[in-house]
Design an enzyme around this catalytic site. Structure first.
Site, PDB file in Angstrom:
ATOM      1  N   ASP A   1      -2.997   2.653   8.295  1.00  0.00           N
ATOM      2  CA  ASP A   1      -1.872   3.058   7.432  1.00  0.00           C
ATOM      3  C   ASP A   1      -1.450   4.509   7.683  1.00  0.00           C
ATOM      4  OD1 ASP A   1      -2.043   0.535   6.384  1.00  0.00           O
ATOM      5  OD2 ASP A   1      -2.810   1.137   4.422  1.00  0.00           O
TER       6      ASP A   1
ATOM      7  N   ASP B   1      -7.668  -1.678  -0.222  1.00  0.00           N
ATOM      8  CA  ASP B   1      -6.706  -2.673   0.244  1.00  0.00           C
ATOM      9  C   ASP B   1      -7.453  -3.996   0.383  1.00  0.00           C
ATOM     10  OD1 ASP B   1      -5.006  -4.307   1.841  1.00  0.00           O
ATOM     11  OD2 ASP B   1      -4.019  -2.529   2.665  1.00  0.00           O
TER      12      ASP B   1
ATOM     13  N   HIS C   1      -6.516  -1.699   8.070  1.00  0.00           N
ATOM     14  CA  HIS C   1      -5.566  -0.924   8.884  1.00  0.00           C
ATOM     15  C   HIS C   1      -5.784   0.570   8.658  1.00  0.00           C
ATOM     16  CE1 HIS C   1      -3.785  -4.871   7.855  1.00  0.00           C
ATOM     17  NE2 HIS C   1      -3.454  -4.888   9.136  1.00  0.00           N
TER      18      HIS C   1
ATOM     19  N   GLU D   1      -2.148  -4.721  -2.302  1.00  0.00           N
ATOM     20  CA  GLU D   1      -1.800  -5.767  -1.329  1.00  0.00           C
ATOM     21  C   GLU D   1      -2.205  -7.168  -1.763  1.00  0.00           C
ATOM     22  OE1 GLU D   1      -0.144  -5.496   1.823  1.00  0.00           O
ATOM     23  OE2 GLU D   1       0.228  -3.335   1.689  1.00  0.00           O
TER      24      GLU D   1
ATOM     25  N   HIS E   1       4.600   0.788   4.133  1.00  0.00           N
ATOM     26  CA  HIS E   1       3.201   0.543   3.756  1.00  0.00           C
ATOM     27  C   HIS E   1       2.235   0.830   4.910  1.00  0.00           C
ATOM     28  CE1 HIS E   1       2.278  -3.926   5.010  1.00  0.00           C
ATOM     29  NE2 HIS E   1       3.081  -3.338   5.876  1.00  0.00           N
TER      30      HIS E   1
ATOM     31  N   ASP F   1      -9.804  -0.418   4.080  1.00  0.00           N
ATOM     32  CA  ASP F   1      -8.595  -1.055   4.618  1.00  0.00           C
ATOM     33  C   ASP F   1      -8.877  -1.640   5.998  1.00  0.00           C
ATOM     34  OD1 ASP F   1      -5.817  -1.484   5.444  1.00  0.00           O
ATOM     35  OD2 ASP F   1      -5.258   0.057   3.998  1.00  0.00           O
TER      36      ASP F   1
ATOM     37  N   HIS G   1       0.805  -1.228   0.000  1.00  0.00           N
ATOM     38  CA  HIS G   1       0.000   0.000   0.000  1.00  0.00           C
ATOM     39  C   HIS G   1       0.837   1.277   0.000  1.00  0.00           C
ATOM     40  CE1 HIS G   1      -4.474   1.038   1.055  1.00  0.00           C
ATOM     41  NE2 HIS G   1      -4.035   1.707   0.019  1.00  0.00           N
TER      42      HIS G   1
ATOM     43  N   ASP H   1      -6.926  -6.416   2.086  1.00  0.00           N
ATOM     44  CA  ASP H   1      -7.043  -6.939   3.451  1.00  0.00           C
ATOM     45  C   ASP H   1      -8.281  -6.410   4.178  1.00  0.00           C
ATOM     46  OD1 ASP H   1      -6.393  -4.474   4.728  1.00  0.00           O
ATOM     47  OD2 ASP H   1      -4.270  -4.980   4.839  1.00  0.00           O
TER      48      ASP H   1
HETATM   49 MN   LIG Z   1      -3.444  -0.680   3.610  1.00  0.00          MN
END
Ligand SMILES: [Mn+2]
Length: 304
Positions: A124, A224, A122, A269, A137, A120, A94, A226
């Site tokens: 980030d 993302d 996360h 990702e 990332h 996402d 990312h 994830d």
């Molecule tokens: Mn990310």
């Protein structure tokens, strides 16, 4: 009606992550025929660039490599924008978001700020001061907001490519106190996973879209993989349990694609080494198909 051509841009970067496997995500999707899958009679799709980061070992080398990569990726995105194409950046870890959205913000700067939806698991939003891993990332959101490493935040010689009020993060469920504190201090709207589960991803994305289109010249989406549940997308850099279901994501992205003013898209990702039965590759194909605006209705495509 002629739709914008899709300029697929491979962001071959894994140096931003502890596991560099995402570096080969774009290449894997390209070899599986992503461009052919997305191309339609009225809307061509093709790979316009593959940009590769130089390999790096130490934390300092990795930050340097990602910074150098970001400006080269930004050049590729700028070329696509100048042609009048829709840039679709395929990661890569990312950290590529720094190059993508800096280029889009720079191109739109005369017309006004851009809005960004960041889907996402996360946040980030680390800076070198808060990150335990120093992995770039984990830093692109902070950099785009104008914080942290100046090698990332200062692309094009100005800070704050995205203003806090024009950013919405959706699906967060794994994060650290330092990055959360930065975003809350700046007043960024974060829809954590419990809110997504309570309201539904579609309703959250509708609100996010309203926010990123308010007082901006264009909007973008950085997705993302994830953010998805690992059942639907096991092949990502950093999987986190209890994510967004693929079907809900597809429905919401189709709604997003109907909104005018899309400046660019980004899907990141994908780690082919961790994929299971190509499930994450297929999810990537489906997400990009749903997110790319086309004047041809899906039914017409089937008939054709
Ligand atoms: Mn990310």
């Amino acid at each position: 009606m002629q739709d914008k051509a899709l300029a697929l841009i491979g962001a071959e970067v894994g140096e931003g992550a502890s596991d560099p496997g995402c570096k080969w995500g774009a290449r894997a999707l390209r070899e599986r025929g992503l461009a052919e899958f997305l191309a339609r009679p009225e809307r061509p799709a093709g790979w316009s660039s593959m940009v590769r980061a130089r390999s790096a070992q130490s934390a300092a080398e990795r930050l340097d490599a990602v910074a150098a990569f970001s400006s080269r990726l930004a050049q590729a995105v700028t070329r696509a924008l100048r042609r009048g194409d829709l840039p679709v950046v395929i990661g890569g870890d990312h950290s590529c978001a720094v190059g993508t959205w800096s280029a889009v913000a720079q191109a739109h700067r005369p017309g006004g700020p851009i809005g960004l939806i960041w889907v996402d698991a996360h946040l980030d939003a680390h800076t070198p001061a808060t990150s335990h891993t120093q992995a770039p990332h984990g830093m692109p959101v902070a950099a785009l907001l104008g914080h942290g490493a100046s090698a990332l935040a200062g692309l094009y010689g100005w800070l704050g490519k995205i203003r806090p009020e024009h950013l919405v993060i959706v699906g967060a469920r794994s994060y650290e106190a330092g990055e959360k504190a930065l975003l809350e201090r700046l007043g960024v709207r974060i829809m954590y996973m419990p809110e997504v589960q309570r309201r539904g991803f579609g309703a959250c994305m509708e609100e996010a879209m309203q926010r990123v289109r308010r007082a901006t010249s264009a909007w973008g989406l950085s997705f993302d993989l994830d953010a998805l549940d690992p059942v639907d997308a096991p092949g990502t850099g950093t999987p986190v349990e209890s994510g967004i279901g693929l079907q809900a994501a597809l429905d919401a992205l189709r709604d997003c694609a109907r909104q005018p003013g899309c400046a660019a898209l980004e899907l990141v990702e994908y780690n082919p080494a961790h994929d299971v039965d190509g499930r994450t590759a297929l999810a990537s194909f489906a997400l990009l198909d749903a997110a790319t605006p086309s004047s041809t209705a899906p039914l017409q495509r089937l008939v054709a």
